[in-house]
Scaffold this motif. Structure first.
Motif, PDB file in Angstrom:
ATOM      1  N   THR A 123       0.258  11.956  -4.464  1.00  0.00           N
ATOM      2  CA  THR A 123       0.863  10.796  -5.139  1.00  0.00           C
ATOM      3  C   THR A 123       2.035  11.188  -6.025  1.00  0.00           C
ATOM      4  N   ASP A 124       2.270  12.500  -6.178  1.00  0.00           N
ATOM      5  CA  ASP A 124       3.320  12.952  -7.098  1.00  0.00           C
ATOM      6  C   ASP A 124       4.625  13.306  -6.394  1.00  0.00           C
ATOM      7  N   HIS A 133      -5.737   4.773   0.281  1.00  0.00           N
ATOM      8  CA  HIS A 133      -5.536   5.046  -1.139  1.00  0.00           C
ATOM      9  C   HIS A 133      -4.697   3.931  -1.760  1.00  0.00           C
ATOM     10  N   SER A 134      -5.147   3.416  -2.920  1.00  0.00           N
ATOM     11  CA  SER A 134      -4.492   2.265  -3.540  1.00  0.00           C
ATOM     12  C   SER A 134      -3.192   2.637  -4.238  1.00  0.00           C
ATOM     13  N   GLN A 135      -2.898   3.937  -4.442  1.00  0.00           N
ATOM     14  CA  GLN A 135      -1.687   4.361  -5.153  1.00  0.00           C
ATOM     15  C   GLN A 135      -0.427   3.851  -4.493  1.00  0.00           C
ATOM     16  N   PHE A 136      -0.435   3.690  -3.178  1.00  0.00           N
ATOM     17  CA  PHE A 136       0.757   3.274  -2.467  1.00  0.00           C
ATOM     18  C   PHE A 136       0.740   1.776  -2.167  1.00  0.00           C
ATOM     19  N   GLY A 137      -0.144   1.030  -2.821  1.00  0.00           N
ATOM     20  CA  GLY A 137      -0.210  -0.404  -2.592  1.00  0.00           C
ATOM     21  C   GLY A 137      -0.796  -0.771  -1.255  1.00  0.00           C
ATOM     22  N   GLU A 196      -7.294  -2.570   0.439  1.00  0.00           N
ATOM     23  CA  GLU A 196      -8.600  -1.922   0.532  1.00  0.00           C
ATOM     24  C   GLU A 196      -9.202  -2.111   1.924  1.00  0.00           C
ATOM     25  N   VAL A 238      -4.706  13.103  -1.913  1.00  0.00           N
ATOM     26  CA  VAL A 238      -3.490  12.359  -1.577  1.00  0.00           C
ATOM     27  C   VAL A 238      -2.355  12.812  -2.485  1.00  0.00           C
ATOM     28  N   GLU A 244       9.201   6.351  -1.645  1.00  0.00           N
ATOM     29  CA  GLU A 244       8.827   4.946  -1.622  1.00  0.00           C
ATOM     30  C   GLU A 244       9.132   4.326  -0.258  1.00  0.00           C
TER      31      GLU A 244
END
Length: 479
Positions: free
Chosen positions: A405-406, A379-383, A386, A403, A411
Motif C-alpha cells: 500500500t506504500d 484489500h480495502s486500501q485501494f477502494g 468487499e 499488500v 493510483e
C-alpha cells in the motif's frame, strides 16, 4: 593447513588401516585435518564412479584419498589409494602403521556395523520429521503433469525439505493418476518421499499443508457463460468443506488454472472461512507474457524485467501496469552493476506501441479462455469492494503475503477500477445464484461508441483502441 578427504567402502580393511593413520596424524599435528566419507558396500562402486567422473579422476578401488587445496578455493587433488596415502604419511610425517591383517579385518567389520546403525538412525529421524504434505486437485490434467517436476526440483520448497505428493481427482481418472504416480516416482528426486493417489472426496486433503487447486474438467456440456460460472460454486463449496474438515492447521491454498481464478479464490475464501487468510492465487501467465513481449521489443530476456503489476480480473478486465516496471542488465549507453535498473517506459520511446501493439499482443495471447492469473488478494486500501478477489501488487514475507500500500504513483482512475470490479462482482453473484445474467461492464463512453458505430459503420478502427491511450497516458495499458 593440509586437509585430506578419506573415502572408502565400510567393510574395506584397507580403509580401516588408512583411517587409523589419518586419526593419528590429526591428533598429533595441529595443521592436519581429515574428513571421512564411509559408503555402504552396495553403493560404493556407483558412488566412486560418479565422484571420479565429476573430478576427472581415474581410480577403481577402496579407499580413495584426495587433498583439498584450501588456498586455491578448495579444488581437490587426487592422492590415490591406500598405498599412496601410507607412502605420503611416511615421507612427509615419518608415520607408519603396524596394524595386522587380522586387526584390519576386525576393524572393517566394526566400521560396517557402525555405518549400518548410522543409516538406520538417519531413517528413523526422517520418520520423526514428516515430509511436507502437498495435495494437487484435478491431478489428471496436463498442468499437473508439468507441475510435478517443478515441485520436486527443490527450488520451490527448498532442497532440504522432503515432500509427499497426493494426487486428487475423480474416480474415472484413476488409471491416469496411476500412470502419473509411476512417472513421478521415476524422477528419483531426493526430496520426494512418496506419491499417492486419492479418488474419494471424503479422504481428500488429509493433513494437507499445501493445496494446489487446478482447473476442474467437466463432462457435461456448458451452454452459456452463466452456466460456466455457476459450475465453479459447487466444486469450491466441496473443496472448502474438505479443507475445513481435513487439512492441517497451517495449510496454504494456492489457486491456479486458466479461467475464473479470481472467482475460484473468492468462493474458497467463502466456503473455508477459517483459512481465508491462507488462500492465494498464483498464476503468473499474464505477467510472464507481458515481460516476454517487452523483452522482444527491447531485445533482452524476460528475466531481466521486474515489477510488472497486473491489476483486476485476470480472467476478464485487467490492467497491465508498467509504471513501476524496471529492466536490469540492459546493454545501452548507461551501464551499471547487476543490481542497477532503469524504468522500462523510459527505454520505450514508441508510445503508440505501448498503447496499441502491446495491448493487442496481450489480448491475442489470452484470447482463448482468458487464462492465467496474478497474485490475488482483496484489500480495502485501494477502494476495492468487499467480498471479491482483486489482483494487485503484494510481497511475501514471514510465510504470508502483504499488500504493497506504500507504493507511490500507482493510483488507478475510478473509471478503470469500476470497469474491473464490476465484472468480478457479477461473476460472484452469478456463481451464487443471486444474478441470472452476466452483463459485461460498459461505460458511458463505450455506449456512446456503440451508438456511433450503429450510425457510422465506417468509424476509424483506431478509435477502438483510443481508450488505452486515454487511460494510460503512455504509462500503463488496460486489457
Amino acid at each position: 593447513m593440509a586437509k585430506f578427504v578419506l573415502a572408502g567402502r565400510a567393510d574395506c580393511p584397507y580403509y580401516a588401516k588408512a583411517e587409523l593413520v589419518a586419526d593419528y596424524l590429526q591428533k598429533n599435528l595441529p595443521d592436519f585435518r581429515i574428513h571421512k566419507i564411509t559408503q555402504h558396500p552396495h553403493v560404493w562402486e556407483e558412488w566412486l564412479k560418479a565422484l571420479c567422473e565429476k573430478n576427472k579422476w581415474s581410480h577403481k578401488n577402496s579407499p580413495i584419498i584426495w587433498r583439498e587445496l584450501l588456498d586455491r578455493g578448495g579444488k581437490g587433488l587426487l592422492l590415490g589409494g591406500y598405498n599412496e596415502f601410507l607412502e605420503y604419511a611416511q615421507l612427509y610425517y615419518g608415520v607408519t602403521s603396524s596394524m595386522t591383517t587380522e586387526l584390519m579385518t576386525m576393524v572393517a567389520q566394526e566400521n560396517l556395523g557402525t555405518h549400518i546403525e548410522k543409516e538406520l538412525e538417519e531413517e528413523s529421524q526422517k520418520g520423526l520429521i514428516g515430509p511436507l504434505q502437498v495435495w494437487i486437485t484435478s491431478a489428471s490434467s496436463l498442468a499437473c503433469y508439468n507441475l510435478i517436476p517443478i515441485l520436486t526440483s527443490g527450488e520451490v520448497f527448498g532442497k532440504h525439505t522432503e515432500i509427499s505428493i497426493n494426487l486428487f481427482d475423480h474416480k474415472q481418472a484413476e488409471e491416469d493418476l496411476k500412470i502419473l504416480m509411476r512417472e513421478a516416482q521415476d524422477l528419483a528426486s531426493p526430496i520426494l518421499r512418496s506419491v499417492s493417489i486419492c479418488t474419494r472426496a471424503e479422504e481428500a486433503f488429509c493433513q494437507a499443508q499445501v493445496i494446489i487447486v487446478l482447473d476442474h474438467s467437466t463432462d457435461r456440456e456448458v451452454y452459456s457463460l452463466e452456466d460456466c460460472i455457476r459450475s465453479r460454486a459447487p466444486l469450491c463449496q466441496l473443496y472448502g468443506s474438505l479443507i475445513e474438515k481435513n487439512a492441517h492447521d497451517s495449510v496454504r491454498i494456492i489457486v491456479g488454472g486458466k479461467s475464473f481464478v479470481n472467482l475460484k479464490t473468492a468462493l474458497l475464501m467463502r466456503y473455508a472461512p477459517n483459512f481465508s487468510r491462507n488462500i492465494i492465487a498464483v498464476a503468473l501467465g499474464v505477467e510472464g507474457q507481458a515481460k516476454a513481449t517487452l523483452a522482444r521489443k527491447l531485445k533482452t530476456t524476460p528475466s531481466c524485467i521486474k515489477d510488472v503489476i497486473i491489476w483486476g480480473n485476470i480472467s476478464g478486465n485487467n490492467y497491465v501496469d508498467l509504471r513501476k516496471a524496471k529492466i536490469y542488465r540492459y546493454e545501452s549507453a548507461v551501464w551499471g552493476p547487476p543490481d542497477y535498473s532503469r524504468p522500462v517506459l523510459s527505454l520505450i520511446f514508441d508510445s503508440e506501441w505501448v498503447n496499441r501493439d502491446f495491448v493487442i499482443t496481450l489480448k491475442n495471447l489470452t484470447a482463448t479462455g482468458r487464462q492465467f492469473g496474478g497474485i490475488l488478494a482483496a484489500h480495502s486500501q485501494f477502494g476495492i469492494p468487499e467480498g471479491i478477489v482483486f489482483s494487485m501488487p503484494v510481497k511475501f514475507e514471514n510465510g504470508t503475503w502483504v499488500v504493497l500500500t506504500d507504493l507511490k504513483d500507482i493510483e488507478i482512475s475510478e473509471q478503470i477500477m469500476t470497469r474491473m470490479t464490476s465484472d468480478l462482482i457479477q461473476e460472484k453473484l452469478v456463481a451464487l445464484g443471486e444474478l441470472i445474467n452476466f452483463q459485461p461492464y460498459q461505460s458511458e463512453a463505450d455506449l456512446a461508441k456503440e451508438d456511433k458505430k450503429t450510425t457510422s459503420p465506417t468509424t476509424d478502427d483506431n478509435e477502438e483502441h483510443q481508450k488505452f491511450s486515454d487511460d494510460s497516458e503512455g504509462k500503463s495499458v488496460e486489457e
